[in-house]
Design a protein around this motif. Structure first.
Motif, short mmCIF file in Angstrom:
data_model
loop_
_atom_site.label_atom_id
_atom_site.label_comp_id
_atom_site.label_asym_id
_atom_site.label_seq_id
_atom_site.Cartn_x
_atom_site.Cartn_y
_atom_site.Cartn_z
N ILE A 1 0.85 -1.19 0.00
CA ILE A 1 0.00 0.00 0.00
C ILE A 1 0.88 1.24 0.00
N THR A 2 0.48 2.25 -0.75
CA THR A 2 1.21 3.51 -0.78
C THR A 2 0.42 4.57 -0.01
N ILE A 3 1.07 5.20 0.94
CA ILE A 3 0.46 6.29 1.69
C ILE A 3 1.24 7.57 1.39
N ARG A 4 0.51 8.65 1.11
CA ARG A 4 1.15 9.93 0.81
C ARG A 4 0.81 10.93 1.92
N PHE A 5 1.81 11.68 2.32
CA PHE A 5 1.62 12.68 3.37
C PHE A 5 1.41 14.06 2.75
N LYS A 6 0.55 14.83 3.39
CA LYS A 6 0.19 16.15 2.85
C LYS A 6 0.07 17.17 3.98
N GLY A 7 0.26 18.43 3.61
CA GLY A 7 0.07 19.50 4.57
C GLY A 7 -1.42 19.77 4.77
N VAL A 8 -1.72 20.48 5.83
CA VAL A 8 -3.11 20.84 6.13
C VAL A 8 -3.50 22.06 5.29
N VAL A 9 -4.61 21.95 4.57
CA VAL A 9 -5.10 23.04 3.74
C VAL A 9 -6.15 23.82 4.52
N PRO A 10 -5.97 25.13 4.71
CA PRO A 10 -6.97 25.92 5.44
C PRO A 10 -8.34 25.86 4.75
#
Length: 272
Positions: free
Chosen positions: A133-142
């Motif tokens: 499984i591939t998990i991608r990390f992302k920043g929080v979008v306001p």
């Protein structure tokens, strides 16, 4: 071209809503960020699991699997995607009736591939996924950025679909609807879209000509087709066909799952 009765107009709008909502649901259930869910039966007990494919950069991705049988264990292996890393392999035990899986947090657009296999202590082996499984990390979008983006894009899809239906039915409002669609797509996809991308993955635009982000590229393609439709729509005998083409192209593009070929870090090009 003519004006429709209220009942016919209502029916056409209803059809547009059904098509739009169907495409939204399809994207949700086929997208690469949808968790991998399932269940296995171990010694007569049903064990359910949810394995994440997206997570915020603020913390590790923590997943728990409720397992009442303390003899059950798990092997969790992971490594960064597009890296020279060797697999990190951990053996996990049941604690407080659960197995806890932790994927270390990554920078924006950083990906980790992982898999989990359960063992029942009697030789039974239960892989929880057919492939890693591939998990991608992302920043929080306001929300002040995310909500306008989602709203503009959804309404653009709705009115774009309605434009095609209007053109097929030979209605008189196709050009007006096409113009509204183009403006909304510009605002949602080419103004707020890059802002969302910047907050989430630290880059405003990773589509053509700077990259291969499919979300960026399909937004650009759709916008170009709507511009062509508006241009051709002023010419006698051509507008209706181009409104239909732009609407169909938009629908086909939206059927491509969101975030496919999205932003990602190539760790092999960085200092490890």
């Amino acid at each position: 071209m003519g004006r429709f009765s209220k009942s016919k107009s209502f029916a056409l709008w209803t059809l547009a809503v059904i098509i739009t909502l169907s495409s939204v649901v399809y994207q949700r259930i086929t997208g690469p960020t949808r968790p991998v869910r399932g269940k296995v039966e171990i010694r007569g007990e049903i064990v359910k699991y949810k394995l994440l494919r997206t997570h915020d950069i603020s913390a590790d991705a923590v997943m728990t699997i409720l397992v009442p049988d303390t003899s059950v264990s798990a092997v969790f292996q992971w490594k960064r995607f597009k890296s020279y890393d060797q697999w990190t392999i951990d053996t996990l035990r049941v604690s407080d009736n659960k197995i806890t899986i932790i994927v270390p947090k990554q920078p924006p657009a950083g990906k980790v591939i992982y898999d989990v296999t359960l063992f029942d202590g009697n030789g039974g082996i239960y892989p929880l996924s057919e492939e890693a499984i591939t998990i991608r990390f992302k920043g929080v979008v306001p929300l002040i950025v995310l909500l306008p983006h989602v709203l503009f894009m959804f309404i653009a899809m709705l009115i774009g679909t309605r434009t095609g239906i209007e053109a097929i039915a030979k209605g008189e409002k196709a050009y007006r609807y096409a113009l509204i669609t183009t403006v909304l797509l510009f605002l949602g996809g080419l103004i707020f879209g890059p802002l969302v991308q910047k907050f989430a993955f630290d880059a405003y635009w990773t589509g053509w000509p700077f990259g291969h982000d499919l979300t960026d590229n399909k937004t650009l393609i759709s916008f170009i087709f709507w511009l062509i439709a508006l241009w051709q729509g002023k010419k006698p005998g051509r507008g209706r066909t181009w409104f239909i083409i732009a609407s169909v192209v938009q629908l086909l593009i939206y059927l491509v799952p969101h975030s496919v070929l999205g932003s990602e870090i190539d760790y092999t090009a960085m200092n490890q």
